[in-house]
Write an enzyme that holds these catalytic residues in place. Structure first.
Site, PDB file in Angstrom:
ATOM      1  N   ARG A 186       0.755  -1.224   0.152  1.00 54.74           N
ATOM      2  CA  ARG A 186      -0.015   0.135  -0.046  1.00 54.74           C
ATOM      3  C   ARG A 186       0.778   1.461   0.092  1.00 54.74           C
ATOM      4  NH1 ARG A 186      -4.351   0.874   4.918  1.00 54.74           N
ATOM      5  NH2 ARG A 186      -2.276   0.132   6.159  1.00 54.74           N
ATOM      6  N   ARG A 199      -6.408   8.751  11.579  1.00 59.32           N
ATOM      7  CA  ARG A 199      -7.354   8.280  12.825  1.00 59.32           C
ATOM      8  C   ARG A 199      -8.619   8.275  12.398  1.00 59.32           C
ATOM      9  NH1 ARG A 199      -4.276   4.792  15.025  1.00 59.32           N
ATOM     10  NH2 ARG A 199      -1.989   5.524  15.298  1.00 59.32           N
ATOM     11  N   GLU A 244     -11.176  -3.961  18.303  1.00 56.35           N
ATOM     12  CA  GLU A 244     -10.869  -2.733  17.503  1.00 56.35           C
ATOM     13  C   GLU A 244     -12.505  -2.064  17.164  1.00 56.35           C
ATOM     14  OE1 GLU A 244      -7.886  -2.495  14.679  1.00 56.35           O
ATOM     15  OE2 GLU A 244      -9.122  -1.793  13.122  1.00 56.35           O
ATOM     16  N   TYR A 270       5.041   5.271  12.615  1.00 55.37           N
ATOM     17  CA  TYR A 270       4.961   4.025  13.240  1.00 55.37           C
ATOM     18  C   TYR A 270       6.906   3.590  13.136  1.00 55.37           C
ATOM     19  CZ  TYR A 270       0.402   3.045  14.917  1.00 55.37           C
ATOM     20  OH  TYR A 270      -1.033   3.083  15.467  1.00 55.37           O
TER      21      TYR A 270
HETATM   22  O1  LIG Z   1      -3.748  -0.435   7.868  1.00 59.17           O
HETATM   23  C1  LIG Z   1      -4.915   0.125   8.265  1.00 59.17           C
HETATM   24  O2  LIG Z   1      -5.577   0.748   7.500  1.00 59.17           O
HETATM   25  C2  LIG Z   1      -5.463   0.134   9.592  1.00 59.17           C
HETATM   26  C3  LIG Z   1      -5.073  -0.677  10.538  1.00 59.17           C
HETATM   27  C4  LIG Z   1      -5.727  -0.563  12.093  1.00 59.17           C
HETATM   28  O3  LIG Z   1      -4.867   0.070  12.755  1.00 59.17           O
HETATM   29  C5  LIG Z   1      -6.847  -0.063  12.034  1.00 59.17           C
HETATM   30  O4  LIG Z   1      -7.909  -0.972  11.584  1.00 59.17           O
HETATM   31  C6  LIG Z   1      -7.047   1.177  11.156  1.00 59.17           C
HETATM   32  C7  LIG Z   1      -6.401   1.157   9.938  1.00 59.17           C
HETATM   33  C1  LIG Z   2      -3.002  -1.411  15.103  1.00 60.40           C
HETATM   34  C2  LIG Z   2      -3.940  -0.405  15.070  1.00 60.40           C
HETATM   35  O1  LIG Z   2      -5.234  -0.739  15.317  1.00 60.40           O
HETATM   36  C3  LIG Z   2      -3.681   0.916  14.823  1.00 60.40           C
HETATM   37  O2  LIG Z   2      -2.528   1.237  14.303  1.00 60.40           O
HETATM   38  O3  LIG Z   2      -4.441   2.008  15.145  1.00 60.40           O
END
Ligand SMILES: O=C(O)C1=C[C@@H](O)[C@H](O)C=C1
Ligand SMILES: CC(=O)C(=O)O
Length: 333
Positions: free
Chosen positions: A150, A214, A327, A201
């Protein structure tokens, strides 16, 4: 890529994603059910099957209504429909264990599509990946491989904007994705002061970091459509670290607290948005739980936090890190 005017579909599917009442047609449908695989045409609309439910679980159907005459088409395996305001597109990325190059190809096709059809404001993406924390044929982690492909597609397309997203496990069917993009309503991609932006990260999580915000705020429309916050899949992560490993109640509480800060007045003001939301304002909530036995405690905590009108769907699937047990995502009303 071809597009064509199509007649109204006969019959509609239950809609869990809240949309204006005057919506008259469907753009696309995602079936969170017992089978996964490539998108298909049903009543001249794209339908993406995701293997997200086990034996005895109820299928959850997510339909995205259109606001006017719909055009459809296909581009490099992506089935799409658009109405002049919103583009819905869905694709099957491929087998999970070799998904790096497939993810790059799929996202390249997605970026080509939004440019060609002129829907530049991508505001929400979903990625479901069977065996998301397994090892690939090369010994790398599947999710890290997906993120690498990606990221390469983002880089090749010169795209710096990252929309709200979910990257979550599936029970089969390899890797699939779908997304929404708007033609005119602008977006503000939100970060959370409690969490490191995913694109920053450290390399311990993989050679290329994830690419998602986010949350994404879709600004009000000229037709009076309210601004909405599309909240990404959110987990028990502070800065970039998993917190409360193995403790599902504590992870659920941190996850809910992360979302409350994310959509609250202080963070929205920080992003130049004159709105405020609370957990009770969320709709179309999806809760992903790694272990079926944890469902009761997670459901109790979510029931206490979300509003009585919040529609919540629960799925027992892997989260993208082995130490994450829950999640949550949603959309403000
Ligand atoms: O990689 C993503 O798009 C992603 C992974 C998790 O951290 C969460 O579901 C949000 C996005
Ligand atoms: C791992 C995950 O949920 C995040 O990176 O927000």
């Amino acid at each position: 890529m071809h597009s064509k005017e199509i007649p109204r579909p006969t019959g509609t599917l239950p809609i869990i994603a809240e949309h204006p009442a005057e919506a008259r047609e469907l753009l696309g449908t995602v079936r969170y059910g017992a089978e996964g695989g490539p998108p298909r045409w049903e009543h001249d609309r794209p339908v993406l099957p995701l293997h997200m439910t086990g034996a005895g679980d109820r299928e959850v159907v997510e339909s995205w209504p259109a606001m006017g005459p719909v055009r459809t088409g296909e581009h490099r395996g992506l089935l799409f429909a658009h109405d002049g305001a919103v583009l819905f597109a869905a694709g099957h990325i491929g087998p999970s264990r070799t998904c790096r190059d497939d993810a790059e190809r799929a996202y390249r096709a997605a970026f080509e599509l939004v440019e060609a059809l002129e829907y530049p404001h991508v505001f929400r993406m979903w990625n479901t990946i069977a065996g998301i924390t397994d090892r690939t044929a090369a010994g790398t982690e599947v999710y890290a491989d997906f993120c690498a492909g990606r990221a390469q597609a983002f880089e090749n397309a010169g795209r710096v904007d990252m929309a709200a997203a979910t990257g979550i496990g599936a029970l089969g069917g390899g890797a699939s994705f779908y997304f929404l993009a708007h033609r005119s309503r602008t977006t503000v991609h939100l970060e959370n002061p409690l969490q490191t932006p995913s694109s920053e990260y450290p390399a311990r999580y993989g050679p290329r970091p994830p690419r998602f915000a986010r949350a994404t705020y879709l600004a009000p429309g000229r037709d009076g459509e309210r601004g909405r916050v599309y909240v990404s899949g959110t987990a028990s992560i502070l800065d970039h670290r998993t917190v409360h490993s193995g403790e599902v109640a504590a992870q659920t509480q941190v996850t809910l607290a992360n979302i409350a800060v994310l959509i609250g007045a202080e963070n929205l003001t920080r992003h130049g948005i004159d709105e405020r939301f609370g957990l009770e304002d969320l709709r179309a909530v999806k809760v992903y739980v790694k272990r079926r036995e944890d469902l009761p405690v997670v459901a109790e905590l979510c029931g206490e936090s979300f509003g009585a009108r919040t529609d919540i769907a629960y799925f027992v699937v892997d989260v993208c890190r082995r130490d994450l047990l829950v999640e949550i995502e949603g959309i403000t009303s």
